[in-house]
Motif scaffolding. Sequence first.
Motif, PDB file in Angstrom:
ATOM      1  N   MET A   1     -40.916   1.697 -63.418  1.00  0.00           N
ATOM      2  CA  MET A   1     -42.220   1.574 -62.755  1.00  0.00           C
ATOM      3  C   MET A   1     -42.547   2.825 -61.945  1.00  0.00           C
ATOM      4  SD  MET A   1     -44.749  -0.401 -62.530  1.00  0.00           S
ATOM      5  CE  MET A   1     -46.141  -0.944 -61.608  1.00  0.00           C
ATOM      6  N   ILE A   2     -41.591   3.268 -61.103  1.00  0.00           N
ATOM      7  CA  ILE A   2     -41.748   4.519 -60.369  1.00  0.00           C
ATOM      8  C   ILE A   2     -40.536   5.387 -60.657  1.00  0.00           C
ATOM      9  CG2 ILE A   2     -41.909   5.632 -58.105  1.00  0.00           C
ATOM     10  CD1 ILE A   2     -43.136   3.118 -57.007  1.00  0.00           C
ATOM     11  N   GLU A   3     -40.799   6.630 -61.020  1.00  0.00           N
ATOM     12  CA  GLU A   3     -39.709   7.585 -61.202  1.00  0.00           C
ATOM     13  C   GLU A   3     -40.137   8.922 -60.626  1.00  0.00           C
ATOM     14  OE1 GLU A   3     -36.527   9.117 -64.579  1.00  0.00           O
ATOM     15  OE2 GLU A   3     -38.100   7.680 -65.096  1.00  0.00           O
ATOM     16  N   ALA A   4     -39.420   9.371 -59.605  1.00  0.00           N
ATOM     17  CA  ALA A   4     -39.668  10.675 -58.998  1.00  0.00           C
ATOM     18  C   ALA A   4     -38.450  11.556 -59.232  1.00  0.00           C
ATOM     19  CB  ALA A   4     -39.932  10.532 -57.498  1.00  0.00           C
ATOM     20  N   ASP A   5     -38.696  12.766 -59.686  1.00  0.00           N
ATOM     21  CA  ASP A   5     -37.614  13.699 -59.985  1.00  0.00           C
ATOM     22  C   ASP A   5     -37.895  15.020 -59.275  1.00  0.00           C
ATOM     23  OD1 ASP A   5     -35.359  14.893 -61.126  1.00  0.00           O
ATOM     24  OD2 ASP A   5     -36.481  15.520 -62.901  1.00  0.00           O
ATOM     25  N   ARG A   6     -37.075  15.323 -58.263  1.00  0.00           N
ATOM     26  CA  ARG A   6     -37.199  16.566 -57.494  1.00  0.00           C
ATOM     27  C   ARG A   6     -38.623  16.763 -56.978  1.00  0.00           C
ATOM     28  NH1 ARG A   6     -34.485  20.414 -61.888  1.00  0.00           N
ATOM     29  NH2 ARG A   6     -35.687  18.978 -63.159  1.00  0.00           N
ATOM     30  N   LEU A   7     -39.179  15.699 -56.435  1.00  0.00           N
ATOM     31  CA  LEU A   7     -40.557  15.688 -55.950  1.00  0.00           C
ATOM     32  C   LEU A   7     -40.683  16.507 -54.666  1.00  0.00           C
ATOM     33  CD1 LEU A   7     -43.383  14.310 -56.406  1.00  0.00           C
ATOM     34  CD2 LEU A   7     -42.613  12.577 -54.780  1.00  0.00           C
ATOM     35  N   THR A   8     -41.595  17.465 -54.671  1.00  0.00           N
ATOM     36  CA  THR A   8     -41.863  18.283 -53.494  1.00  0.00           C
ATOM     37  C   THR A   8     -43.355  18.206 -53.184  1.00  0.00           C
ATOM     38  OG1 THR A   8     -40.039  19.806 -53.927  1.00  0.00           O
ATOM     39  CG2 THR A   8     -41.815  20.624 -52.540  1.00  0.00           C
ATOM     40  N   VAL A   9     -43.674  17.895 -51.904  1.00  0.00           N
ATOM     41  CA  VAL A   9     -45.064  17.714 -51.489  1.00  0.00           C
ATOM     42  C   VAL A   9     -45.317  18.538 -50.234  1.00  0.00           C
ATOM     43  CG1 VAL A   9     -46.852  16.059 -50.839  1.00  0.00           C
ATOM     44  CG2 VAL A   9     -45.040  15.362 -52.416  1.00  0.00           C
ATOM     45  N   GLU A  10     -46.444  19.234 -50.219  1.00  0.00           N
ATOM     46  CA  GLU A  10     -46.841  20.030 -49.056  1.00  0.00           C
ATOM     47  C   GLU A  10     -48.104  19.448 -48.425  1.00  0.00           C
ATOM     48  OE1 GLU A  10     -47.414  24.093 -50.123  1.00  0.00           O
ATOM     49  OE2 GLU A  10     -45.263  24.578 -50.046  1.00  0.00           O
ATOM     50  N   ARG A  11     -48.220  19.641 -47.106  1.00  0.00           N
ATOM     51  CA  ARG A  11     -49.462  19.336 -46.399  1.00  0.00           C
ATOM     52  C   ARG A  11     -49.725  20.464 -45.411  1.00  0.00           C
ATOM     53  NH1 ARG A  11     -50.176  13.185 -44.416  1.00  0.00           N
ATOM     54  NH2 ARG A  11     -52.283  14.009 -44.198  1.00  0.00           N
ATOM     55  N   GLY A  12     -50.939  21.035 -45.473  1.00  0.00           N
ATOM     56  CA  GLY A  12     -51.285  22.119 -44.569  1.00  0.00           C
ATOM     57  C   GLY A  12     -50.378  23.324 -44.683  1.00  0.00           C
ATOM     58  N   GLY A  13     -49.877  23.589 -45.892  1.00  0.00           N
ATOM     59  CA  GLY A  13     -49.007  24.728 -46.103  1.00  0.00           C
ATOM     60  C   GLY A  13     -47.571  24.507 -45.677  1.00  0.00           C
ATOM     61  N   ARG A  14     -47.246  23.286 -45.217  1.00  0.00           N
ATOM     62  CA  ARG A  14     -45.886  22.979 -44.772  1.00  0.00           C
ATOM     63  C   ARG A  14     -45.250  21.982 -45.733  1.00  0.00           C
ATOM     64  NH1 ARG A  14     -43.364  19.463 -40.820  1.00  0.00           N
ATOM     65  NH2 ARG A  14     -45.360  18.411 -40.471  1.00  0.00           N
ATOM     66  N   ILE A  16     -43.367  18.912 -46.662  1.00  0.00           N
ATOM     67  CA  ILE A  16     -43.041  17.643 -46.002  1.00  0.00           C
ATOM     68  C   ILE A  16     -41.912  16.934 -46.740  1.00  0.00           C
ATOM     69  CG2 ILE A  16     -43.935  15.453 -45.168  1.00  0.00           C
ATOM     70  CD1 ILE A  16     -45.221  17.899 -43.854  1.00  0.00           C
ATOM     71  N   LEU A  17     -42.017  16.868 -48.053  1.00  0.00           N
ATOM     72  CA  LEU A  17     -40.969  16.277 -48.888  1.00  0.00           C
ATOM     73  C   LEU A  17     -40.420  17.366 -49.800  1.00  0.00           C
ATOM     74  CD1 LEU A  17     -42.748  12.964 -50.001  1.00  0.00           C
ATOM     75  CD2 LEU A  17     -41.297  13.334 -47.996  1.00  0.00           C
ATOM     76  N   ASN A  18     -39.106  17.461 -49.866  1.00  0.00           N
ATOM     77  CA  ASN A  18     -38.491  18.533 -50.642  1.00  0.00           C
ATOM     78  C   ASN A  18     -37.404  17.962 -51.552  1.00  0.00           C
ATOM     79  OD1 ASN A  18     -37.875  21.160 -51.477  1.00  0.00           O
ATOM     80  ND2 ASN A  18     -36.279  21.363 -49.927  1.00  0.00           N
ATOM     81  N   ASN A  19     -37.675  18.004 -52.862  1.00  0.00           N
ATOM     82  CA  ASN A  19     -36.699  17.576 -53.868  1.00  0.00           C
ATOM     83  C   ASN A  19     -36.264  16.119 -53.713  1.00  0.00           C
ATOM     84  OD1 ASN A  19     -36.570  19.950 -55.393  1.00  0.00           O
ATOM     85  ND2 ASN A  19     -35.096  20.864 -53.973  1.00  0.00           N
ATOM     86  N   LEU A 197     -34.203   5.540 -47.321  1.00  0.00           N
ATOM     87  CA  LEU A 197     -34.034   5.918 -45.921  1.00  0.00           C
ATOM     88  C   LEU A 197     -34.333   7.408 -45.815  1.00  0.00           C
ATOM     89  CD1 LEU A 197     -30.677   4.024 -45.191  1.00  0.00           C
ATOM     90  CD2 LEU A 197     -33.034   3.154 -45.114  1.00  0.00           C
ATOM     91  N   MET A 198     -35.465   7.754 -45.200  1.00  0.00           N
ATOM     92  CA  MET A 198     -35.925   9.131 -45.118  1.00  0.00           C
ATOM     93  C   MET A 198     -35.393   9.765 -43.835  1.00  0.00           C
ATOM     94  SD  MET A 198     -39.824   8.615 -46.576  1.00  0.00           S
ATOM     95  CE  MET A 198     -40.134  10.385 -46.653  1.00  0.00           C
ATOM     96  N   VAL A 199     -34.287  10.474 -43.959  1.00  0.00           N
ATOM     97  CA  VAL A 199     -33.652  11.101 -42.802  1.00  0.00           C
ATOM     98  C   VAL A 199     -34.444  12.337 -42.375  1.00  0.00           C
ATOM     99  CG1 VAL A 199     -31.530  12.137 -41.920  1.00  0.00           C
ATOM    100  CG2 VAL A 199     -31.413  10.225 -43.542  1.00  0.00           C
ATOM    101  N   SER A 200     -34.896  13.120 -43.339  1.00  0.00           N
ATOM    102  CA  SER A 200     -35.700  14.311 -43.081  1.00  0.00           C
ATOM    103  C   SER A 200     -36.505  14.602 -44.335  1.00  0.00           C
ATOM    104  CB  SER A 200     -34.809  15.507 -42.722  1.00  0.00           C
ATOM    105  OG  SER A 200     -34.097  15.953 -43.867  1.00  0.00           O
ATOM    106  N   GLY A 201     -37.202  15.736 -44.321  1.00  0.00           N
ATOM    107  CA  GLY A 201     -37.995  16.092 -45.484  1.00  0.00           C
ATOM    108  C   GLY A 201     -37.168  16.384 -46.717  1.00  0.00           C
ATOM    109  N   SER A 202     -35.881  16.649 -46.535  1.00  0.00           N
ATOM    110  CA  SER A 202     -35.030  16.960 -47.685  1.00  0.00           C
ATOM    111  C   SER A 202     -33.766  16.117 -47.747  1.00  0.00           C
ATOM    112  CB  SER A 202     -34.642  18.449 -47.666  1.00  0.00           C
ATOM    113  OG  SER A 202     -33.988  18.779 -46.461  1.00  0.00           O
ATOM    114  N   ALA A 203     -33.511  15.310 -46.730  1.00  0.00           N
ATOM    115  CA  ALA A 203     -32.315  14.454 -46.701  1.00  0.00           C
ATOM    116  C   ALA A 203     -32.745  12.991 -46.721  1.00  0.00           C
ATOM    117  CB  ALA A 203     -31.484  14.745 -45.453  1.00  0.00           C
ATOM    118  N   TYR A 204     -32.145  12.228 -47.613  1.00  0.00           N
ATOM    119  CA  TYR A 204     -32.517  10.828 -47.747  1.00  0.00           C
ATOM    120  C   TYR A 204     -31.384  10.062 -48.406  1.00  0.00           C
ATOM    121  CZ  TYR A 204     -33.353  12.110 -52.605  1.00  0.00           C
ATOM    122  OH  TYR A 204     -33.192  12.558 -53.898  1.00  0.00           O
ATOM    123  N   VAL A 205     -31.459   8.744 -48.294  1.00  0.00           N
ATOM    124  CA  VAL A 205     -30.550   7.843 -48.995  1.00  0.00           C
ATOM    125  C   VAL A 205     -31.417   6.859 -49.770  1.00  0.00           C
ATOM    126  CG1 VAL A 205     -28.756   6.081 -48.791  1.00  0.00           C
ATOM    127  CG2 VAL A 205     -28.767   8.050 -47.226  1.00  0.00           C
TER     128      VAL A 205
END
Length: 252
Positions: A1-14, A16-19, A197-205
């Motif tokens: 249903m949902i599959e994200a692979d190394r998803l990276t998203v920016e907002r305002g040039g920053r 927010i989500l990395n890989n 569990l979103m620990v940071s923009g690049s660290a998660y469980v």
Amino acid sequence: MIEADRLTVERGGRTILNNYSLRLERGRILAVLGANGVGKTTLINTLIGILKPKSGRLSIGGQVGFVPQLFEVPFSYSALDIALMGRARHLGLFGAPGKRDYEIVRRYFDMLGIEELEARTFNTLSGGQRQLVMIAQALASDCELLVLDEPCAALDYKNQDKVLGLLADLRENHGMTIVFSTHMPQHAVEIASDVLLMVSGSAYVAGPAAVALSSDNLTRLYGMPIARAGLDGLAKHTYAPVFGHEGTPLHG
């Protein structure tokens, strides 16, 4: 249903989500937890198509319905009018709702037990009632994936229980796939099959709730001790912060 692979998203040039990578099978419930500002809303806005990934791949199998956090509308729309807006994608640019559209919306009002709210002005409803109307709006869109942004924010315990019970029923009896964000680990304990569990923009469980939702992971997530506690007389448990003991190691 949902599959994200190394998803990276920016907002305002920053960034927010990395890989970010995750997978959610059809008919499951994903709870998204994380501290303020970590990117939960960015993830949700990406899932519903408001934001586009900078890189990586995001695949969603089916129509998406969205329930935002509590809000007011600028005009005196009735609860029925608000829910009918969920039929917009089926009406065309200048289309107006017909008999079938009203029947669909009223079927969901009946299923949610809010028939008596139909003629009420949306802004006069309680927080819990508004959430149920917005869920009816999303379901009326004929969605296959229901995405909710902190659906229990500002609700009392009774209305939290009603919303959580409804989401569990939508999954168990209607096969709905659901993603919701929350600040309350207990909500994930109660109804989620999977957690992010979103620990940071690049660290998660990410993984099954029974495995990924632990004291250790929640302690890392919130940067303070989180303890698992049993509930007297019930074969259930919850998670709670241990205030005043920052840095104390815990194991769950």
